[in-house]
Design an enzyme around this catalytic site. Sequence first.
Site, short mmCIF file in Angstrom:
data_model
loop_
_atom_site.label_atom_id
_atom_site.label_comp_id
_atom_site.label_asym_id
_atom_site.label_seq_id
_atom_site.Cartn_x
_atom_site.Cartn_y
_atom_site.Cartn_z
N CYS A 53 -5.84 3.50 -4.12
CA CYS A 53 -5.79 2.07 -3.83
C CYS A 53 -6.97 1.20 -4.18
O CYS A 53 -6.81 0.26 -4.91
CB CYS A 53 -5.50 2.03 -2.38
N LYS A 79 -5.45 -5.92 3.75
CA LYS A 79 -6.65 -4.80 3.55
C LYS A 79 -7.28 -5.36 2.22
O LYS A 79 -7.09 -5.62 1.07
CB LYS A 79 -5.67 -3.76 2.98
N HIS A 95 -10.65 -3.01 1.23
CA HIS A 95 -10.84 -1.84 0.77
C HIS A 95 -11.84 -1.90 -0.65
O HIS A 95 -11.63 -0.96 -1.38
CB HIS A 95 -9.66 -1.15 0.51
N ASP A 123 0.05 -0.46 -4.97
CA ASP A 123 -1.14 -0.31 -5.66
C ASP A 123 -1.36 1.34 -6.46
O ASP A 123 -2.16 1.58 -7.08
CB ASP A 123 -2.43 -0.34 -4.68
N ASN A 124 -0.36 2.11 -5.92
CA ASN A 124 -0.22 3.31 -6.42
C ASN A 124 1.14 3.93 -6.20
O ASN A 124 2.02 3.46 -5.16
CB ASN A 124 -1.40 4.40 -5.90
N HIS A 128 0.88 2.17 4.06
CA HIS A 128 -0.09 3.20 4.12
C HIS A 128 0.12 3.88 5.65
O HIS A 128 0.31 3.04 6.63
CB HIS A 128 -1.47 2.69 4.06
N ARG A 171 -7.20 -2.02 -6.73
CA ARG A 171 -7.41 -3.36 -6.37
C ARG A 171 -8.51 -3.91 -7.12
O ARG A 171 -8.64 -4.98 -7.43
CB ARG A 171 -7.62 -3.31 -4.78
N LYS A 211 0.85 9.95 -5.11
CA LYS A 211 -0.51 9.51 -5.20
C LYS A 211 -1.57 10.23 -5.31
O LYS A 211 -1.61 11.45 -4.91
CB LYS A 211 -0.64 8.70 -3.78
N ASP A 261 0.85 -1.22 -0.04
CA ASP A 261 -0.14 0.02 0.19
C ASP A 261 0.83 1.39 0.01
O ASP A 261 1.63 1.47 0.95
CB ASP A 261 -0.91 -0.02 1.20
N ASP A 262 0.71 1.95 -1.08
CA ASP A 262 1.33 3.51 -1.21
C ASP A 262 2.87 3.39 -1.28
O ASP A 262 3.52 4.29 -0.82
CB ASP A 262 0.96 4.25 0.07
#
Length: 769
Positions: free
Chosen positions: A83, A141, A143, A346-347, A236, A87, A411, A45-46
């Site tokens: 994110c 996660k 989300h 994811d980004n 994240h 996903r 992001k 994440d991130d």
Amino acid sequence: MDRAARGYEGFAGRVEEFTSASDPAWRVRPTAPEGAPNIIVMLVDDLGFSDLGPFGSEIPTPFIDGLADEGWVFTNYRTAPMCSPARAALLTGLNPHRAGFGFVAHIDPGYPGFACELPAAAPTLAESLRAGGYATFMVGKWHLTLESRLHDGADRSSWPLQRGFDRYFGSMDGFTSLHHPHRLVQDNSVVDVAEFPDGFFLTDELTDRAIAMVDELRVNDRRKPFFLYYAHTSVHGPIQAKAEDIERHGGRYERGWNALREERFERQRLRGIVPAHAELPGDALADGDRIPHWDDLSAEERALFARHMEVYAAAVDEIDQSVGRLLSRLDELGERENTIIVIASDNGGTAEGGPTGTRSYFAQFGLHGAVPDGWVSDVPRDVSEIGGPRLYGQYPTGWARVSNTPFRSFKSSTYEGGVHAPLVISWPAGAGSPGLRDQFVFVSDLAPTLLELAGVARPAQWNGMAAPEVDGGSIAEVLADPAAPGRAQQYFECVGRRALVDGEWKAVSPIPPTPGQGAAGGAWELYHLPSDPTETRDRAAHEPDRVRELAERWRHEAWRNTVFPLDDDGTLFSVRPASEAPLSEPVELVPFRPPLERFRSARLTVLRSFDVHAELHLERGAEGVLLAHGDQGGGYLLALDGDELLLSYNAYGAMRRVRTTAPGPGACRIELRARAALGLRWSFAVDVDGVERVRLDDMPMLVGMAPFTGISVGYDYGGPVDWELSERHRSYRFRGGRITSLRYVPGEASPEDATVLRAIEREMRDLVD
């Protein structure tokens, strides 16, 4: 066809056509192709493009380095700018908006591209693989469920088990604390635990659970291939890590972000991650106005900012450790060779921490619009607490720029810094020549690729409907042949920011068009990616015809992918379905149950006045928490502490406490009254049997994603609101009496609440009718 059989439609040769469960063919179960590989997809994440060793990082990631050495390293992989959209595209093979996720799963304005629900007709990667004979597991996660459908009474059709996973353990929300998760779900149920043991750390727990799922499969079936989707909560915010891992990175970042960025860039050029002619964007292009120069900082500022990055590095290190543990178990099982491992972000890295970072994450995360003058977005705290359980932090923008080396922006942007991410694929038993790959690959290409490598077909129909055609294409040929072509074109959009990559060219519009300019209107920039991969030379003024052509092509793609309407007036965040109104109705809570879910709790308190009515029957010596809402990131708590009634208020890390004499034995009524005022302020009063006993006036209101942990009654769940109280009593379960009833009554909305409820479902039914 019988409802239970629809998922298998399209798998000719495994399940023949039949019409009812009484047909003998119903006894046929799907079987994976002989020799089908295991599949592990690890999504971080991130994580910025340069944060892993193979992409130029100084952070030691030996296990990921090993996967890169034996596998494929993609230098031109792009993802969605946020994110949830990434996903959704990863799991469906659809473009983000066609998958229902033009934004993260915290909105629902009533448009198809922003429904924040995966289409029922689109089989997920897990559903396809399970229908093809795989065991399917997920940790971490999710989300991909609307926040209004995360509570315990919600429809679960969009939860992991209902979207193809046999087992699930993790956080359904967008993020959580790694030391004290605000809410964990196992399969379809919330994990009922009052407090976490000392030393608990979510990354380790997720890895333990992932290994256990595989072990439990292998005890019972030695041959069945598995799909494991490991979606890390790190990195994240709040960025957290274990003390021993932070210590290992001490001193690594004292030279500052300018020097580290240049060193990463040089390693990238030496390794061929970026071409030798690429330029590192200078401050004028690379957000220099938002990033103080390291040499201009005081010694105190440097120590603070370096600590933030030491914690971030430790968190990346811990992700690598999780990879190492999984690889070790695969080796013990003898299954490493025939396991496909995908590691991606994811980004791009995020600038949410602002120029100076923050030790008060929720004071600025999730806020839409300006905050009042005097708002404290970084409550001063001891630097040594950053990364630990007492503090919710986020690193400064300067380090985020290092994470995204060599690209511009962050992001949520459609510049490369928002969408250009690391991708490593490993499969020792697979065919092809490992090494660098510079073909353009998009996140929606991963699902078709993995299905092809597994030898499993995507169902032609799902849930009784024709499955929508995927947007992604398999890159299996790219793995086998370094000269094979990648994709040619992809649109991007995030909160009105637009971009289109088409062959060698990229058109970018960093702000939404103003009303009347049209969908392709507004200011567009143009970059020739082969000669300028870091977007340093805007050629729009020199090639206006090409700009118009690409802008119009973006508009065409946007219509095809349900991107409209663009968020040019802020209603993406303010308009919500009227069906959420019942979540704001008064509710009576039951003592000692798991906390009320975060969003459900927020509907009772956030951006509004509210009252809490508690009926108690006390014995002599009664003590403990009556109610707690929030955690170390912000919250409030009411407790009987010794012979005192205590009100604690945690304003994003700044603590205020007021006490009065506790009521004596017998029946009593305690009321907590919170009144919202202009400037995002709250005033609190506590009455005992109708008489006001304590007040807290002019407190910063908890808004955005705070209070993050939901309401617990009779104890303070997980991450405590009041750390000092927790050190003495842990969760401080109420004893010495009875909480006869505890009722939350929401009051008037705050003047700053811009939420508009619309009868979206009714309007949609009217359109269909």
